[in-house]
Design an enzyme around this catalytic site. Structure first.
Site, PDB file in Angstrom:
ATOM      1  CG  ASN A 174     -24.481  -7.393  -4.537  1.00  0.00           C
ATOM      2  OD1 ASN A 174     -24.974  -8.461  -4.881  1.00  0.00           O
ATOM      3  ND2 ASN A 174     -23.371  -6.909  -5.061  1.00  0.00           N
ATOM      4  CG  ASP A 217     -15.827  -2.067   1.038  1.00  0.00           C
ATOM      5  OD1 ASP A 217     -16.758  -2.076   0.212  1.00  0.00           O
ATOM      6  OD2 ASP A 217     -14.792  -1.391   0.881  1.00  0.00           O
TER       7      ASP A 217
END
Length: 194
Positions: A9, A68
């Site tokens: 990302n 996460d």
């Protein structure tokens, strides 16, 4: 110190590189030759974070960290939580996910703004030892999108004691108070203590 950040990302990478500064050389998954999908099969945010870091360490032998993050809405019993990125389906579309949040809140007749929090868990594997760091930001979900910065649920999340969404803040403003920033501050403090 050289570390691999287990992500593809680009938004996260830019945000984290800004937080880490020049003391650390950050490598991407591509830099270490990892071009496959990293598994995220655990039922918790902490579990997914560990699974991703463990995968890179075991397969590539590189000191690494993985994060996460999930949005947890109190009135939805913590949903979307570990499913935040694909709450509306496998296409992982931020607009679809936001609409699904609004729809679920409407189904339960929950008035907006609704109490929520962002949770980030980072797992660091350093020379085979595992360490986890958590960052939380309390706030609310609002019923309209505001702002053009950030990604994911940022346009509908207003952090506690703020009047603007994360998406209305610059990256520098968000980095000073975000869940990810809080978790990474703990990681950096740990790495610098030696």
């Amino acid at each position: 110190m050289t570390l691999c950040f287990a992500t593809n990302n680009a938004n996260k990478l830019a945000e984290i590189q800004a937080l880490l500064g020049d003391d650390f050389q950050l490598k991407t998954l591509a830099d270490i030759g990892c071009h496959e999908e990293i598994p995220e099969e655990q039922p918790t945010i902490a579990g997914n974070s560990r699974q991703k870091a463990e995968f890179v360490w075991e397969k590539f032998g590189v000191n690494t960290f993985a994060d996460d993050t999930g949005l947890e809405i109190a009135a939805l019993n913590g949903e979307p939580g570990v499913h935040s990125a694909h709450y509306a389906g496998p296409q992982r579309d931020a607009d679809d996910n936001t609409r699904r949040v609004w729809d679920r809140l409407a189904e339960r007749k929950v008035p907006l703004p609704a109490d929520a929090r962002f949770l980030t868990v980072i797992t660091l594997v350093l020379n085979g030892e595992y360490h986890q760091f958590e960052g939380i930001v309390q706030g609310t979900i609002i019923g309209e999108k505001r702002g053009t910065h950030g990604f994911g649920y940022d346009p509908v999340f207003v952090p506690e004691n703020q009047s603007r969404t994360f998406a209305e803040m610059t990256m520098a403003e968000k980095s000073r108070q975000s869940h990810r920033a809080r978790a990474f501050a703990k990681l950096v403090a740990f790495l610098k203590k030696d």
